[in-house]
Design an enzyme around this catalytic site. Structure first.
Site, PDB file in Angstrom:
ATOM      1  N   CYS A 220      -4.042  50.937  10.515  1.00 32.27           N
ATOM      2  CA  CYS A 220      -4.458  52.155  11.202  1.00 32.27           C
ATOM      3  C   CYS A 220      -3.407  52.607  12.214  1.00 32.27           C
ATOM      4  O   CYS A 220      -2.622  51.810  12.711  1.00 32.27           O
ATOM      5  CB  CYS A 220      -5.757  51.903  11.949  1.00 32.27           C
TER       6      CYS A 220
ATOM      7  N   ARG B  77       2.521  53.212   7.686  1.00 31.79           N
ATOM      8  CA  ARG B  77       1.775  51.984   7.966  1.00 31.79           C
ATOM      9  C   ARG B  77       0.664  51.753   6.941  1.00 31.79           C
ATOM     10  O   ARG B  77       0.087  50.673   6.903  1.00 31.79           O
ATOM     11  CB  ARG B  77       1.156  52.064   9.374  1.00 31.79           C
TER      12      ARG B  77
ATOM     13  N   TRP C  37      -7.166  52.659   7.905  1.00 33.63           N
ATOM     14  CA  TRP C  37      -7.025  51.757   6.751  1.00 33.63           C
ATOM     15  C   TRP C  37      -8.325  50.957   6.718  1.00 33.63           C
ATOM     16  O   TRP C  37      -8.576  50.134   7.592  1.00 33.63           O
ATOM     17  CB  TRP C  37      -5.813  50.856   6.952  1.00 33.63           C
TER      18      TRP C  37
ATOM     19  N   ASN D  49      -7.963  50.926  16.541  1.00 35.85           N
ATOM     20  CA  ASN D  49      -7.254  50.011  15.624  1.00 35.85           C
ATOM     21  C   ASN D  49      -7.749  48.605  15.924  1.00 35.85           C
ATOM     22  O   ASN D  49      -7.903  48.245  17.091  1.00 35.85           O
ATOM     23  CB  ASN D  49      -5.739  50.031  15.871  1.00 35.85           C
ATOM     24  N   GLY D  50      -7.935  47.796  14.877  1.00 36.17           N
ATOM     25  CA  GLY D  50      -8.384  46.418  15.100  1.00 36.17           C
ATOM     26  C   GLY D  50      -9.737  46.181  14.463  1.00 36.17           C
ATOM     27  O   GLY D  50     -10.223  47.000  13.672  1.00 36.17           O
TER      28      GLY D  50
ATOM     29  N   GLU E 260      10.893  36.587  -3.771  1.00 39.72           N
ATOM     30  CA  GLU E 260      11.021  37.875  -3.102  1.00 39.72           C
ATOM     31  C   GLU E 260      11.103  39.011  -4.134  1.00 39.72           C
ATOM     32  O   GLU E 260      10.470  40.048  -3.978  1.00 39.72           O
ATOM     33  CB  GLU E 260      12.249  37.848  -2.179  1.00 39.72           C
TER      34      GLU E 260
ATOM     35  N   LYS F   8       8.370  42.031  -4.470  1.00 38.22           N
ATOM     36  CA  LYS F   8       8.810  43.422  -4.323  1.00 38.22           C
ATOM     37  C   LYS F   8       8.344  44.251  -5.505  1.00 38.22           C
ATOM     38  O   LYS F   8       7.815  45.332  -5.342  1.00 38.22           O
ATOM     39  CB  LYS F   8      10.329  43.431  -4.207  1.00 38.22           C
TER      40      LYS F   8
ATOM     41  N   GLU G   5       4.350  44.650  -5.681  1.00 37.27           N
ATOM     42  CA  GLU G   5       3.655  45.396  -4.625  1.00 37.27           C
ATOM     43  C   GLU G   5       3.835  46.895  -4.756  1.00 37.27           C
ATOM     44  O   GLU G   5       2.988  47.662  -4.327  1.00 37.27           O
ATOM     45  CB  GLU G   5       4.033  44.923  -3.221  1.00 37.27           C
TER      46      GLU G   5
ATOM     47  N   HIS H 187       5.913  23.249 -17.799  1.00 36.91           N
ATOM     48  CA  HIS H 187       4.649  22.583 -17.428  1.00 36.91           C
ATOM     49  C   HIS H 187       3.462  23.529 -17.514  1.00 36.91           C
ATOM     50  O   HIS H 187       2.442  23.298 -16.870  1.00 36.91           O
ATOM     51  CB  HIS H 187       4.802  21.961 -16.040  1.00 36.91           C
TER      52      HIS H 187
ATOM     53  N   LYS I 295       1.770  48.645   6.264  1.00 37.24           N
ATOM     54  CA  LYS I 295       3.064  48.146   6.703  1.00 37.24           C
ATOM     55  C   LYS I 295       2.895  46.946   7.615  1.00 37.24           C
ATOM     56  O   LYS I 295       3.619  45.971   7.529  1.00 37.24           O
ATOM     57  CB  LYS I 295       3.824  49.269   7.422  1.00 37.24           C
TER      58      LYS I 295
END
Ligand code: M6R
Length: 606
Positions: A2, A27, A75, A99-100, A479, A483, A486, A502, A601
């Site tokens: 948010c 974000r 969000w 926010n939170g 990584e 990338k 996502e 395996h 973000k």
């Protein structure tokens, strides 16, 4: 996640709120809203989806006229993304953006329902708005203090009260909030880039400090109403840094910023050719004194930690444990006062990483943080902080932050190895010199852009793909895989190449793309065997390797070359094609590169 903004001054508030909110879009959010004073009344507009939807709604219905208001990008955590669940929340007397997460919102809701309050949204935030209303008896600060005494959780709050049409109130705990200041107008924001266009001057709100913000006056007090003096901060962020600067996407811009970001990060930490991290208090004696080293982080930052582990263990022969922060915080790790816990975070606000830091402190360990955002919570709460100088990273997919984090891991490894006597001064000087040449090598690596675009065109129809590697290449595979998945939404997995047999190799069938990261000379033969194994089962094999590396004819379908450096430094260039493959695959699939679905973000909630 948010985003919060607020403006009080002479100008048309709505325009400024919408513009500032657009700077926070990176974000991640799923709805947006504003509350503005118009003719003494609080006028609220909200819309699900992109900021454009809110803008269109305002333009087609009613654009509130006034110079004081608050805005929010949400969000969703409690309640689906919808107009009703969007912020601001409240009633005709009070309106808030938050926010939170309020942990005890159900108890508060029950209490207020008993007092006759009704709720229209499913959010935790609405309970805070209604609690403020419940306690409000014409003294906003009293109402805020009483409310904060009742709520449990994390919050950054922007609040307006109907009886104070020229004032914004702000308070925070465990979620960042700043108060921006300029001539005749003031702001609130959850992140500096939101207001950078209007002012570089701001105050950092500390835990439970309450700000009262008018156009020409800002005052602060603590939770006992004691007045506070605060020092104004000047942001050194370049306003253009938060713009695309001619690139189609922030991600591509940030990929290209890596040479300069690494240079700016390492240069001040090299003294007479030797690594020197003493600026943060990490002296050679201190470095030598730790019994164990832990590296704790999330996502890409954690992958930088894995690179750090390989390099530190290889050069300094000191064992390093790397933990995912959300695991570390709940596994009761064996950490004590003789240990160093290194937390890595671009944003400095990641909830799990912050909790890991607190746990490390509770257990008596020293905490060194490697953080990009100046003044962030993690930076402020650490015993020592090394700032990476990547500049603002806007794209949700982290790229330049990864490179600067790795570059700090290298400096740390070189210094530690020298202190421990596992390398001599000459070797330390040589390695540090090699590192200082890396920005040019990254620049060279960027030349693989066209090749990556071409290879990406062959990935877009894939249902799933595999990244394999050994040693440092395995860290890079993780990584690369993160990338790609996502932002392109193609399922991918990274695997230690030796583990394939395996179980995972059974996934290989005709055409499944396998990206073999094969840059480590001593492991090359083994990697080649693994690539042959998947190729002979039908895989479409892509190999990322040093330039000029020779393979038997027909083993790889596509090869992407990067400059040949000594093995230990290869991750600094190997990551470039991995980032570019993710970027171009996503562009070709037509997805939103900078703002992938469901992601934020900065992950400020658990
Ligand atoms: O701000 P942080 O570095 O603490 O963030 C950690 C992760 O959330 C972040 O790296 C995430 O994995 C990125 N989206 C990866 O591109």
């Amino acid at each position: 996640m948010c985003g919060i903004v607020g403006y009080v001054g002479e100008k048309e508030c709505v325009d400024i709120l919408l513009d500032s909110l657009s700077k926070l879009e990176y974000r991640g959010y799923d709805s947006a809203g504003v509350a503005v004073f118009e003719d003494g009344k609080i006028c609220v507009q909200k819309a699900q989806g992109e900021l454009k939807n809110l803008r269109d709604k305002i333009n087609s219905t009613h654009k509130p006229v006034g110079g004081c208001g608050i805005g929010h990008t949400r969000w969703a955590t409690h309640g689906e993304p919808s107009d009703i669940n969007s912020h601001p929340h409240g009633n005709e007397r009070v309106s808030i953006v938050h926010n939170g997460i309020i942990e005890n919102y159900k108890d508060i809701k029950k209490f207020l329902t008993g007092k006759g309050y009704t709720f229209e949204s499913e959010t935790d935030t609405e309970t805070v708005a209604k609690l403020l209303d419940y306690y409000y008896e014409y003294d906003p600060i009293d109402a805020i203090i009483k409310t904060l005494n009742d709520v449990r959780g994390a919050y950054a709050l922007g609040i307006i009260f109907k009886d104070y049409p020229d004032t914004i109130f702000a308070v925070r705990k465990d979620s960042p909030l700043i108060v921006g200041t300029a001539e005749g107008e003031n702001y609130i924001a959850s992140d500096v880039p939101a207001i950078l266009k209007y002012t570089k001057k701001y105050y950092l709100l500390e835990e439970n400090e309450i700000a009262t913000i008018k156009a020409n006056e800002i005052t602060f007090c603590d939770i006992h109403k004691k007045p506070l003096e605060k020092e104004v901060q000047i942001s050194n962020l370049d306003m253009n840094a938060a713009e695309k600067g001619g690139y189609e996407h922030f991600m591509l811009k940030e990929i290209h910023e890596q040479p300069s970001a690494v240079k700016t990060t390492i240069t001040p930490r090299i003294n007479n050719g030797m690594p020197d991290l003493s600026e943060c208090g990490l002296t050679a004696e201190k470095l030598d004194s730790y019994k164990n080293i832990f590296i704790v982080a999330c996502g890409t930052a954690m992958h930088a930690g894995v690179v750090g582990k390989y390099v530190i263990e290889k050069l300094a022969r000191v064992p390093v444990t790397v933990d995912i922060a959300s695991e570390f915080r709940y596994r009761n790790p064996i950490v004590g006062k003789d240990d160093l816990v290194i937390v890595i975070s671009q944003s400095g606000e990641t909830a799990d990483t912050k909790a890991a830091l607190h746990l490390a402190h509770d257990k008596g360990a020293e905490v060194l943080s490697v953080v990009n955002v100046k003044g962030s919570s993690i930076a402020r709460e650490s015993d020592m902080v090394i700032y990476t100088h990547a500049g603002p990273e806007i794209s949700v997919a982290s790229t330049k932050a990864f490179s600067v984090q790795m570059s700090i891991m290298y400096l740390l490894a070189f210094e530690l190895a020298y202190v421990k006597g596992t390398i001599d001064k000459e070797e330390c000087l040589r390695l540090t010199n090699e590192l200082s040449n890396i920005p040019d090598k990254i620049e060279e690596a960027l030349a693989c852009q066209d090749k990556c675009q071409y290879v990406s065109s062959k990935l877009i129809t894939a249902q799933s793909l595999l990244y394999i590697g050994r040693g440092l290449d395995y860290a890079l595979s993780m990584e690369g895989s993160l990338k790609l998945k996502e932002i392109s939404y193609i399922h991918s997995e990274s695997y230690a190449a030796g583990e394939l047999k395996h179980g995972t190799i059974s996934l290989i069938e005709e055409g499944v793309p396998v990206i073999g990261v094969a840059t480590q000379s001593d492991l090359l033969e083994k990697m080649v065997s693994n690539i042959v194994e998947v190729k002979s089962r039908g895989a479409f094999s892509i190999c990322v390797c040093k330039e000029g590396e020779e393979f038997d004819e027909g083993i790889v379908d596509e090869r992407i070359e990067v400059p040949a450096l000594e093995d230990v430094l290869m991750p600094m260039v190997t990551v470039i094609p991995l980032q570019l493959l993710a970027y171009y695959t996503t562009v070709l699939k037509g997805f939103n590169v900078d703002k992938p679905r469901n992601l934020a973000k900065s992950v400020t909630v658990e």
